[in-house]
Write a protein that holds these residues in place. Structure first.
Motif, PDB file in Angstrom:
ATOM      1  N   UNK A   1      -8.264 -36.449  27.904  1.00  0.00           N
ATOM      2  CA  UNK A   1      -9.336 -35.401  27.625  1.00  0.00           C
ATOM      3  C   UNK A   1      -8.905 -34.101  27.548  1.00  0.00           C
ATOM      4  N   UNK A   2      -8.014 -33.762  28.501  1.00  0.00           N
ATOM      5  CA  UNK A   2      -7.239 -32.381  28.564  1.00  0.00           C
ATOM      6  C   UNK A   2      -6.470 -32.303  27.451  1.00  0.00           C
ATOM      7  N   UNK A   3      -5.635 -33.356  27.371  1.00  0.00           N
ATOM      8  CA  UNK A   3      -4.723 -33.028  26.161  1.00  0.00           C
ATOM      9  C   UNK A   3      -5.410 -33.130  24.833  1.00  0.00           C
ATOM     10  N   UNK A   4      -6.410 -33.719  24.648  1.00  0.00           N
ATOM     11  CA  UNK A   4      -7.122 -33.500  23.472  1.00  0.00           C
ATOM     12  C   UNK A   4      -7.755 -32.338  23.462  1.00  0.00           C
ATOM     13  N   UNK A   5      -8.405 -31.826  24.310  1.00  0.00           N
ATOM     14  CA  UNK A   5      -8.980 -30.437  24.320  1.00  0.00           C
ATOM     15  C   UNK A   5      -7.825 -29.287  23.978  1.00  0.00           C
ATOM     16  N   UNK A   6      -6.750 -29.454  24.594  1.00  0.00           N
ATOM     17  CA  UNK A   6      -5.579 -28.277  24.363  1.00  0.00           C
ATOM     18  C   UNK A   6      -5.204 -28.619  22.953  1.00  0.00           C
ATOM     19  N   UNK A   7      -4.890 -29.687  22.487  1.00  0.00           N
ATOM     20  CA  UNK A   7      -4.630 -29.882  21.030  1.00  0.00           C
ATOM     21  C   UNK A   7      -5.535 -29.492  20.016  1.00  0.00           C
ATOM     22  N   UNK A   8      -6.834 -29.905  20.327  1.00  0.00           N
ATOM     23  CA  UNK A   8      -7.797 -29.192  19.380  1.00  0.00           C
ATOM     24  C   UNK A   8      -8.078 -27.605  19.351  1.00  0.00           C
ATOM     25  N   UNK A   9      -7.835 -26.977  20.680  1.00  0.00           N
ATOM     26  CA  UNK A   9      -7.810 -25.579  20.783  1.00  0.00           C
ATOM     27  C   UNK A   9      -6.660 -25.043  20.006  1.00  0.00           C
ATOM     28  N   UNK A  10      -5.541 -25.695  20.229  1.00  0.00           N
ATOM     29  CA  UNK A  10      -4.394 -25.020  19.416  1.00  0.00           C
ATOM     30  C   UNK A  10      -4.445 -25.182  17.907  1.00  0.00           C
TER      31      UNK A  10
ATOM     32  N   UNK B   1       1.574 -21.012  22.690  1.00  0.00           N
ATOM     33  CA  UNK B   1       2.002 -20.692  24.062  1.00  0.00           C
ATOM     34  C   UNK B   1       0.808 -20.732  25.024  1.00  0.00           C
ATOM     35  N   UNK B   2       1.156 -20.893  26.299  1.00  0.00           N
ATOM     36  CA  UNK B   2       0.130 -20.892  27.361  1.00  0.00           C
ATOM     37  C   UNK B   2       0.603 -19.743  28.202  1.00  0.00           C
ATOM     38  N   UNK B   3       0.021 -18.605  28.347  1.00  0.00           N
ATOM     39  CA  UNK B   3       0.600 -17.408  29.125  1.00  0.00           C
ATOM     40  C   UNK B   3      -0.622 -16.598  29.591  1.00  0.00           C
ATOM     41  N   UNK B   4      -0.324 -15.950  30.767  1.00  0.00           N
ATOM     42  CA  UNK B   4      -1.336 -15.012  31.102  1.00  0.00           C
ATOM     43  C   UNK B   4      -1.561 -13.696  30.418  1.00  0.00           C
ATOM     44  N   UNK B   5      -2.887 -13.324  30.080  1.00  0.00           N
ATOM     45  CA  UNK B   5      -3.157 -12.091  29.409  1.00  0.00           C
ATOM     46  C   UNK B   5      -3.895 -11.184  30.116  1.00  0.00           C
ATOM     47  N   UNK B   6      -4.014 -10.148  30.305  1.00  0.00           N
ATOM     48  CA  UNK B   6      -4.632  -9.110  30.766  1.00  0.00           C
ATOM     49  C   UNK B   6      -5.768  -8.688  29.960  1.00  0.00           C
ATOM     50  N   UNK B   7      -7.104  -9.042  30.280  1.00  0.00           N
ATOM     51  CA  UNK B   7      -8.093  -8.399  29.246  1.00  0.00           C
ATOM     52  C   UNK B   7      -9.559  -7.767  30.057  1.00  0.00           C
ATOM     53  N   UNK B   8      -9.770  -6.341  29.725  1.00  0.00           N
ATOM     54  CA  UNK B   8     -10.731  -5.824  30.194  1.00  0.00           C
ATOM     55  C   UNK B   8     -10.459  -5.629  31.958  1.00  0.00           C
ATOM     56  N   UNK B   9      -9.261  -5.625  32.182  1.00  0.00           N
ATOM     57  CA  UNK B   9      -8.903  -5.278  33.591  1.00  0.00           C
ATOM     58  C   UNK B   9      -8.641  -6.789  34.344  1.00  0.00           C
ATOM     59  N   UNK B  10      -8.890  -7.964  33.524  1.00  0.00           N
ATOM     60  CA  UNK B  10      -8.895  -9.245  34.339  1.00  0.00           C
ATOM     61  C   UNK B  10      -7.586 -10.012  33.956  1.00  0.00           C
ATOM     62  N   UNK B  11      -6.894 -10.671  34.674  1.00  0.00           N
ATOM     63  CA  UNK B  11      -5.579 -11.430  34.108  1.00  0.00           C
ATOM     64  C   UNK B  11      -6.446 -13.113  33.944  1.00  0.00           C
ATOM     65  N   UNK B  12      -6.284 -13.668  32.565  1.00  0.00           N
ATOM     66  CA  UNK B  12      -6.671 -14.869  32.506  1.00  0.00           C
ATOM     67  C   UNK B  12      -5.589 -15.676  31.911  1.00  0.00           C
ATOM     68  N   UNK B  13      -5.847 -17.033  31.921  1.00  0.00           N
ATOM     69  CA  UNK B  13      -4.911 -17.987  31.634  1.00  0.00           C
ATOM     70  C   UNK B  13      -5.309 -18.359  30.017  1.00  0.00           C
ATOM     71  N   UNK B  14      -4.521 -17.982  29.202  1.00  0.00           N
ATOM     72  CA  UNK B  14      -4.812 -18.168  27.603  1.00  0.00           C
ATOM     73  C   UNK B  14      -4.210 -18.986  26.949  1.00  0.00           C
ATOM     74  N   UNK B  15      -4.594 -19.892  25.994  1.00  0.00           N
ATOM     75  CA  UNK B  15      -3.695 -20.603  24.827  1.00  0.00           C
ATOM     76  C   UNK B  15      -3.773 -19.822  23.788  1.00  0.00           C
TER      77      UNK B  15
END
Length: 460
Positions: A39-48, A116-130
């Motif tokens: 399920x996780x691989x499918x979601x990641x592939x679909x999101x990408x 890639x999957x990397x941390x991004x700072x958005x609105x003062x919060x660091x999130x993990x983003x694809x």
């Protein structure tokens, strides 16, 4: 003595049920783990894939409208979406921001284009983003990303559902184990009460059985069959003991009476020798009883099988007829043999067996027939091969026969029917014949001869 109580957690049924529950939990986890991974691989592939499609559309807008047109298009798209739902960024070759909702180019994003999957700072919060990084013509950089926590609630629901299923399975397993334990203990209690009753002397107790064919009913029927056989053997031992005591008492009492009379009266030498001869006859009767019992014991243990040899049953039967022929003539009874004596050692009437026991068995049958056949009667001894290939040796007479209700019991040791109480013997003749037949892989059958009786030995 009442059986000791069984603790619930130490019950075999409860342990077995719990083992199956644990096996079910392990199976559920082993099933859910690869499912969650897929399920996780499918979601990641679909999101990408979605991010790449968006990046391709934005690249097409850049090709048609240029950098300013793409910047306007991105700002328009960001005004229409939910805040932080999608992360967009367009920069010049020096990473100066032209449009998007990020204040600067993320430091952890590689310079090379790709996903890639990397941390991004958005609105003062660091999130993990694809994210998908695309380099546009002229060195412009396009960044399209999504917060990976977007599908986290769905993932949490999946694991919560798995934990709930495990809890329900564990609860139902515990309940099922308790119910199974109650059912098993109820059957065990029946077994314990029955065995306790038997130990206390009630040999008629039996395990209750139902109509089903489950394991407990099969076990109960097997145990009941064993108890029937044990009861039969115990009663047989009791009856044999009583019969031995009864049959030994008569000759021993006569022997004591003879000796006492000789001791008191002091008769002449001739009378004394006559009493001694009578005492010897009484002792011979006692020895005969014990010899018969010893022969039956040897037959029952199968010890006589070691002396088996090829025996022509027809010759054995003919020899017995010849031996008893003078006694039959003396009583005025016709005694005849019917069978083929010319088959030799390889004939159908040749079987592996004990010739002495077979001769004694047919002799007992002829002797019984002579006792009950009236003067002028006829006895026929016949040897033939049955339809199933077994050898049949029968002795038929035209005497009074045996009532149907007594036929199952006349092969019991020391049993004597009403018609045989006034004749010589101790009730071991037919018992010996039946034992010899069983030793040779057959059986003794008693049927009506109308009039008279036919005693048939079936030998393997």
């Amino acid at each position: 003595m009442a059986p000791a109580p069984v603790l619930p957690l130490r019950s075999s049924a409860f342990t077995l049920a719990l083992s199956y529950v644990l096996l079910g939990l392990v199976t559920l986890v082993l099933f859910a783990a690869p499912l969650g991974y897929a399920w996780r691989v499918t979601i990641d592939d679909g999101r990408t894939e979605i991010l790449q499609e968006d990046a391709q559309r934005f690249a097409e807008v850049f090709r048609q409208r240029g950098p300013d047109g793409l910047a306007a298009f991105l700002n328009e798209r960001m005004s229409m979406q939910i805040a932080a739902e999608r992360i967009l960024l367009l920069t010049d070759p020096a990473h100066a921001v032209l449009a998007g909702n990020l204040p600067a180019w993320p430091a952890d994003v590689p310079e090379r284009p790709g996903a890639y999957t990397a941390p991004i700072t958005l609105n003062g919060k660091t999130i993990q983003a694809r994210l998908v990084h695309m380099v546009l013509p002229g060195g412009y950089h396009l960044l399209v990303a999504r917060d990976m926590a977007h599908f986290r609630p769905l993932e949490q629901r999946f694991w919560y559902s798995l934990l709930a299923a495990m809890g329900v399975l564990l609860l139902l397993g515990m309940l099922g184990g308790f119910l199974i334990r109650r059912a098993v203990l109820r059957r065990i209690d029946d077994l314990s009460r029955t065995v306790t009753g038997i130990v206390q002397g009630d040999l008629s107790r039996r395990l209750p059985t139902a109509r089903g064919q489950d394991e407990f009913n099969t076990l109960s029927r097997t145990i009941n069959g064993m108890l029937d056989q044990i009861e039969h053997l115990v009663h047989g031992v009791r009856n044999v003991s009583n019969a031995i005591a009864h049959d030994l008492r008569t000759p021993l009492a006569e022997l004591r009476s003879r000796l006492e009379e000789v001791s008191v009266t002091r008769p002449s030498v001739t009378e004394t020798y006559a009493e001694v001869d009578g005492a010897v006859a009484d002792v011979d009767r006692v020895i005969g009883i014990f010899n018969a019992l010893l022969r039956l014991a040897e037959i029952d243990t199968g010890a006589r099988r070691s002396g088996f040899a090829e025996v022509n049953v027809a010759e054995v039967a003919a020899g017995a007829v010849e031996f008893y022929l003078p006694a039959a003539e003396l009583k005025g009874v016709s005694l005849a043999f019917q069978g083929d004596l010319g088959q030799g050692d390889t004939g159908m009437a040749t079987i592996p067996g004990d010739p002495v026991l077979l001769a004694q068995a047919v002799g007992n049958l002829i002797d019984n027939a002579l006792k009950f056949t009236p003067e002028g009667g006829a006895i026929v001894v016949q040897v033939a091969s049955g339809a199933d290939g077994k050898v049949e040796m029968s002795v038929s007479d035209n005497g009074p026969g045996i009532p149907d209700e007594e036929k199952p019991r006349v092969t019991e040791r020391f049993y004597r029917g009403d018609a045989g109480r006034g004749t010589p013997g101790v009730g071991l003749g037919l018992s010996l014949v039946s034992a010899v037949a069983k030793l040779h892989g057959g059986a003794l059958d008693l049927t009506d001869n109308r009039p008279g009786l036919t005693a048939r030995m079936r030998l393997a």
